[in-house]
Write a protein that holds these residues in place. Structure first.
Motif, PDB file in Angstrom:
ATOM      1  N   ALA A  39      -1.111 -14.884  82.739  1.00 53.71           N
ATOM      2  CA  ALA A  39       0.200 -14.565  83.315  1.00 53.71           C
ATOM      3  C   ALA A  39       0.625 -13.130  82.995  1.00 53.71           C
ATOM      4  O   ALA A  39       1.344 -12.504  83.775  1.00 53.71           O
ATOM      5  CB  ALA A  39       1.258 -15.549  82.814  1.00 53.71           C
ATOM      6  N   ALA A  40       0.160 -12.600  81.869  1.00 55.87           N
ATOM      7  CA  ALA A  40       0.490 -11.222  81.490  1.00 55.87           C
ATOM      8  C   ALA A  40      -0.364 -10.205  82.242  1.00 55.87           C
ATOM      9  O   ALA A  40      -0.168  -9.002  82.088  1.00 55.87           O
ATOM     10  CB  ALA A  40       0.317 -11.042  79.985  1.00 55.87           C
ATOM     11  N   GLY A  41      -1.314 -10.684  83.045  1.00 53.81           N
ATOM     12  CA  GLY A  41      -2.102  -9.787  83.888  1.00 53.81           C
ATOM     13  C   GLY A  41      -3.379  -9.256  83.267  1.00 53.81           C
ATOM     14  O   GLY A  41      -3.961  -8.295  83.777  1.00 53.81           O
ATOM     15  N   ILE A  42      -3.846  -9.857  82.188  1.00 56.87           N
ATOM     16  CA  ILE A  42      -5.097  -9.397  81.582  1.00 56.87           C
ATOM     17  C   ILE A  42      -6.233  -9.668  82.566  1.00 56.87           C
ATOM     18  O   ILE A  42      -6.380 -10.785  83.059  1.00 56.87           O
ATOM     19  CB  ILE A  42      -5.330 -10.085  80.223  1.00 56.87           C
ATOM     20  N   PRO A  43      -7.034  -8.652  82.889  1.00 55.28           N
ATOM     21  CA  PRO A  43      -8.029  -8.789  83.950  1.00 55.28           C
ATOM     22  C   PRO A  43      -9.268  -9.604  83.598  1.00 55.28           C
ATOM     23  O   PRO A  43      -9.994 -10.023  84.486  1.00 55.28           O
ATOM     24  CB  PRO A  43      -8.424  -7.345  84.272  1.00 55.28           C
ATOM     25  N   ARG A  44      -9.535  -9.814  82.303  1.00 51.01           N
ATOM     26  CA  ARG A  44     -10.649 -10.663  81.881  1.00 51.01           C
ATOM     27  C   ARG A  44     -10.217 -11.402  80.629  1.00 51.01           C
ATOM     28  O   ARG A  44      -9.844 -10.782  79.636  1.00 51.01           O
ATOM     29  CB  ARG A  44     -11.893  -9.853  81.566  1.00 51.01           C
ATOM     30  N   VAL A  45     -10.286 -12.724  80.679  1.00 50.33           N
ATOM     31  CA  VAL A  45      -9.946 -13.548  79.525  1.00 50.33           C
ATOM     32  C   VAL A  45     -11.167 -14.407  79.212  1.00 50.33           C
ATOM     33  O   VAL A  45     -11.611 -15.195  80.048  1.00 50.33           O
ATOM     34  CB  VAL A  45      -8.704 -14.434  79.787  1.00 50.33           C
ATOM     35  N   VAL A  46     -11.702 -14.210  78.014  1.00 53.33           N
ATOM     36  CA  VAL A  46     -12.893 -14.927  77.567  1.00 53.33           C
ATOM     37  C   VAL A  46     -12.455 -16.032  76.615  1.00 53.33           C
ATOM     38  O   VAL A  46     -11.823 -15.766  75.595  1.00 53.33           O
ATOM     39  CB  VAL A  46     -13.873 -13.967  76.858  1.00 53.33           C
ATOM     40  N   VAL A  47     -12.788 -17.273  76.952  1.00 52.00           N
ATOM     41  CA  VAL A  47     -12.502 -18.413  76.094  1.00 52.00           C
ATOM     42  C   VAL A  47     -13.802 -18.788  75.405  1.00 52.00           C
ATOM     43  O   VAL A  47     -14.807 -19.062  76.069  1.00 52.00           O
ATOM     44  CB  VAL A  47     -11.958 -19.611  76.902  1.00 52.00           C
ATOM     45  N   VAL A  48     -13.787 -18.777  74.067  1.00 52.17           N
ATOM     46  CA  VAL A  48     -14.986 -19.079  73.289  1.00 52.17           C
ATOM     47  C   VAL A  48     -14.899 -20.517  72.775  1.00 52.17           C
ATOM     48  O   VAL A  48     -14.046 -20.839  71.950  1.00 52.17           O
ATOM     49  CB  VAL A  48     -15.159 -18.102  72.110  1.00 52.17           C
ATOM     50  N   LEU A  49     -15.780 -21.365  73.294  1.00 52.63           N
ATOM     51  CA  LEU A  49     -15.874 -22.751  72.860  1.00 52.63           C
ATOM     52  C   LEU A  49     -17.048 -22.901  71.902  1.00 52.63           C
ATOM     53  O   LEU A  49     -17.931 -22.048  71.857  1.00 52.63           O
ATOM     54  CB  LEU A  49     -16.079 -23.683  74.055  1.00 52.63           C
ATOM     55  N   GLY A  50     -17.070 -24.013  71.169  1.00 45.55           N
ATOM     56  CA  GLY A  50     -18.170 -24.278  70.247  1.00 45.55           C
ATOM     57  C   GLY A  50     -18.397 -25.763  70.099  1.00 45.55           C
ATOM     58  O   GLY A  50     -19.184 -26.360  70.818  1.00 45.55           O
ATOM     59  N   ALA A  51     -17.670 -26.379  69.177  1.00 44.86           N
ATOM     60  CA  ALA A  51     -17.804 -27.819  68.943  1.00 44.86           C
ATOM     61  C   ALA A  51     -17.453 -28.587  70.217  1.00 44.86           C
ATOM     62  O   ALA A  51     -16.451 -28.294  70.869  1.00 44.86           O
ATOM     63  CB  ALA A  51     -16.884 -28.248  67.805  1.00 44.86           C
ATOM     64  N   PRO A  66     -10.683 -16.374  88.669  1.00 44.90           N
ATOM     65  CA  PRO A  66     -11.853 -15.505  88.557  1.00 44.90           C
ATOM     66  C   PRO A  66     -11.811 -14.582  87.332  1.00 44.90           C
ATOM     67  O   PRO A  66     -12.838 -14.039  86.939  1.00 44.90           O
ATOM     68  CB  PRO A  66     -11.847 -14.703  89.858  1.00 44.90           C
ATOM     69  N   ARG A  67     -10.650 -14.406  86.729  1.00 41.88           N
ATOM     70  CA  ARG A  67     -10.547 -13.562  85.535  1.00 41.88           C
ATOM     71  C   ARG A  67     -10.978 -14.297  84.269  1.00 41.88           C
ATOM     72  O   ARG A  67     -11.154 -13.686  83.217  1.00 41.88           O
ATOM     73  CB  ARG A  67      -9.100 -13.083  85.355  1.00 41.88           C
ATOM     74  N   LEU A  68     -11.159 -15.610  84.372  1.00 41.11           N
ATOM     75  CA  LEU A  68     -11.450 -16.440  83.212  1.00 41.11           C
ATOM     76  C   LEU A  68     -12.949 -16.659  83.058  1.00 41.11           C
ATOM     77  O   LEU A  68     -13.631 -17.047  84.013  1.00 41.11           O
ATOM     78  CB  LEU A  68     -10.738 -17.786  83.376  1.00 41.11           C
ATOM     79  N   ARG A  69     -13.460 -16.387  81.842  1.00 43.65           N
ATOM     80  CA  ARG A  69     -14.868 -16.656  81.508  1.00 43.65           C
ATOM     81  C   ARG A  69     -14.882 -17.600  80.318  1.00 43.65           C
ATOM     82  O   ARG A  69     -14.240 -17.330  79.305  1.00 43.65           O
ATOM     83  CB  ARG A  69     -15.589 -15.379  81.105  1.00 43.65           C
ATOM     84  N   VAL A  70     -15.620 -18.673  80.442  1.00 39.76           N
ATOM     85  CA  VAL A  70     -15.770 -19.614  79.337  1.00 39.76           C
ATOM     86  C   VAL A  70     -17.193 -19.464  78.814  1.00 39.76           C
ATOM     87  O   VAL A  70     -18.153 -19.571  79.581  1.00 39.76           O
ATOM     88  CB  VAL A  70     -15.497 -21.063  79.786  1.00 39.76           C
ATOM     89  N   VAL A  71     -17.310 -19.182  77.509  1.00 33.68           N
ATOM     90  CA  VAL A  71     -18.616 -19.012  76.873  1.00 33.68           C
ATOM     91  C   VAL A  71     -18.702 -19.957  75.679  1.00 33.68           C
ATOM     92  O   VAL A  71     -17.690 -20.440  75.177  1.00 33.68           O
ATOM     93  CB  VAL A  71     -18.861 -17.550  76.444  1.00 33.68           C
ATOM     94  N   VAL A  72     -19.933 -20.195  75.238  1.00 29.29           N
ATOM     95  CA  VAL A  72     -20.151 -21.100  74.111  1.00 29.29           C
ATOM     96  C   VAL A  72     -20.739 -20.321  72.938  1.00 29.29           C
ATOM     97  O   VAL A  72     -21.684 -19.550  73.105  1.00 29.29           O
ATOM     98  CB  VAL A  72     -21.090 -22.258  74.508  1.00 29.29           C
ATOM     99  N   ASN A  73     -20.156 -20.537  71.769  1.00 25.28           N
ATOM    100  CA  ASN A  73     -20.679 -19.994  70.526  1.00 25.28           C
ATOM    101  C   ASN A  73     -21.536 -21.084  69.885  1.00 25.28           C
ATOM    102  O   ASN A  73     -21.008 -22.022  69.297  1.00 25.28           O
ATOM    103  CB  ASN A  73     -19.540 -19.580  69.591  1.00 25.28           C
TER     104      ASN A  73
END
Length: 191
Positions: A39-51, A66-73
């Motif tokens: 909502a604040a307009g950040i052009p890329r937001v990476v969510v780091v998941l694990g467990a 489309p600005r959201l990337r979900v990655v796994v640690n």
């Protein structure tokens, strides 16, 4: 470009069950923590998941943005620093990163915007503080990426914040609660 990193890889040990997909407001704990960055307009937001990454991803109710990337640690047991490194790997081209926690559903877009607005050339660190206590989200300039990558253990970026607190732009804010236990979850207004 300023990117966002949302750390959401922990095992929810104190909660006793996965906390990221728990219902909160109109979404989940995790979606409520991610939405303010978008909502604040950040052009890329990476969510780091694990467990329980697959289950969390399926149940967290994250938007199809489309600005959201979900990655796994895959090394999430090594602590928060490993998740931070995983997120930074997705943001190597960013001028700065805003680091937020996936278990702080009380975060607001206004607070994120205030942090973003405090960043300008020459600023290495923007730290919201509640009294004298640093809180989230914290903005780190590219100048600090090397120090963030060098962190180990489960302490996140606290040490980097301490080293540079004299040069930080501070923003006075209200405390922001983590949802770590069932009691925290009730207090956060999830019922």
């Amino acid at each position: 470009m300023i990117a966002g990193i949302v750390l959401a890889a922990g095992g929810s040990a104190r909660m006793g069950r996965p906390k990221m997909p728990l219902p909160f407001g109109r979404g989940t704990v995790l979606s409520a923590s991610v939405a303010p960055l978008l909502a604040a307009g950040i052009p890329r937001v990476v969510v780091v998941l694990g467990a329980d990454a697959e289950a969390v991803r399926a149940d967290a109710g994250l938007p199809a943005d489309p600005r959201l990337r979900v990655v796994v640690n895959g090394h999430w047991r090594d602590g928060m620093s490993s998740s931070l490194r995983r997120g930074l790997a997705e943001c190597a081209d960013a001028e700065a990163v805003v680091v937020a926690l996936g278990d702080q559903p009380g975060l607001t877009a206004a607070r994120v915007t205030e942090v973003l607005d405090a960043f300008r050339p020459g600023v290495k660190l923007v730290t919201p503080v509640a009294g004298v206590v640093p809180t989230h989200p914290v903005l780190f300039s590219r100048d600090l990426f090397g120090e963030l990558r060098a962190l180990t253990g489960d302490f996140g970026a606290r040490e980097v914040v301490r080293r540079h607190e004299g040069d930080a732009v501070r923003i006075e804010v209200e405390p922001l609660a983590d949802v770590d236990t069932e009691e925290d979850y009730r207090r956060a207004g999830s019922d």
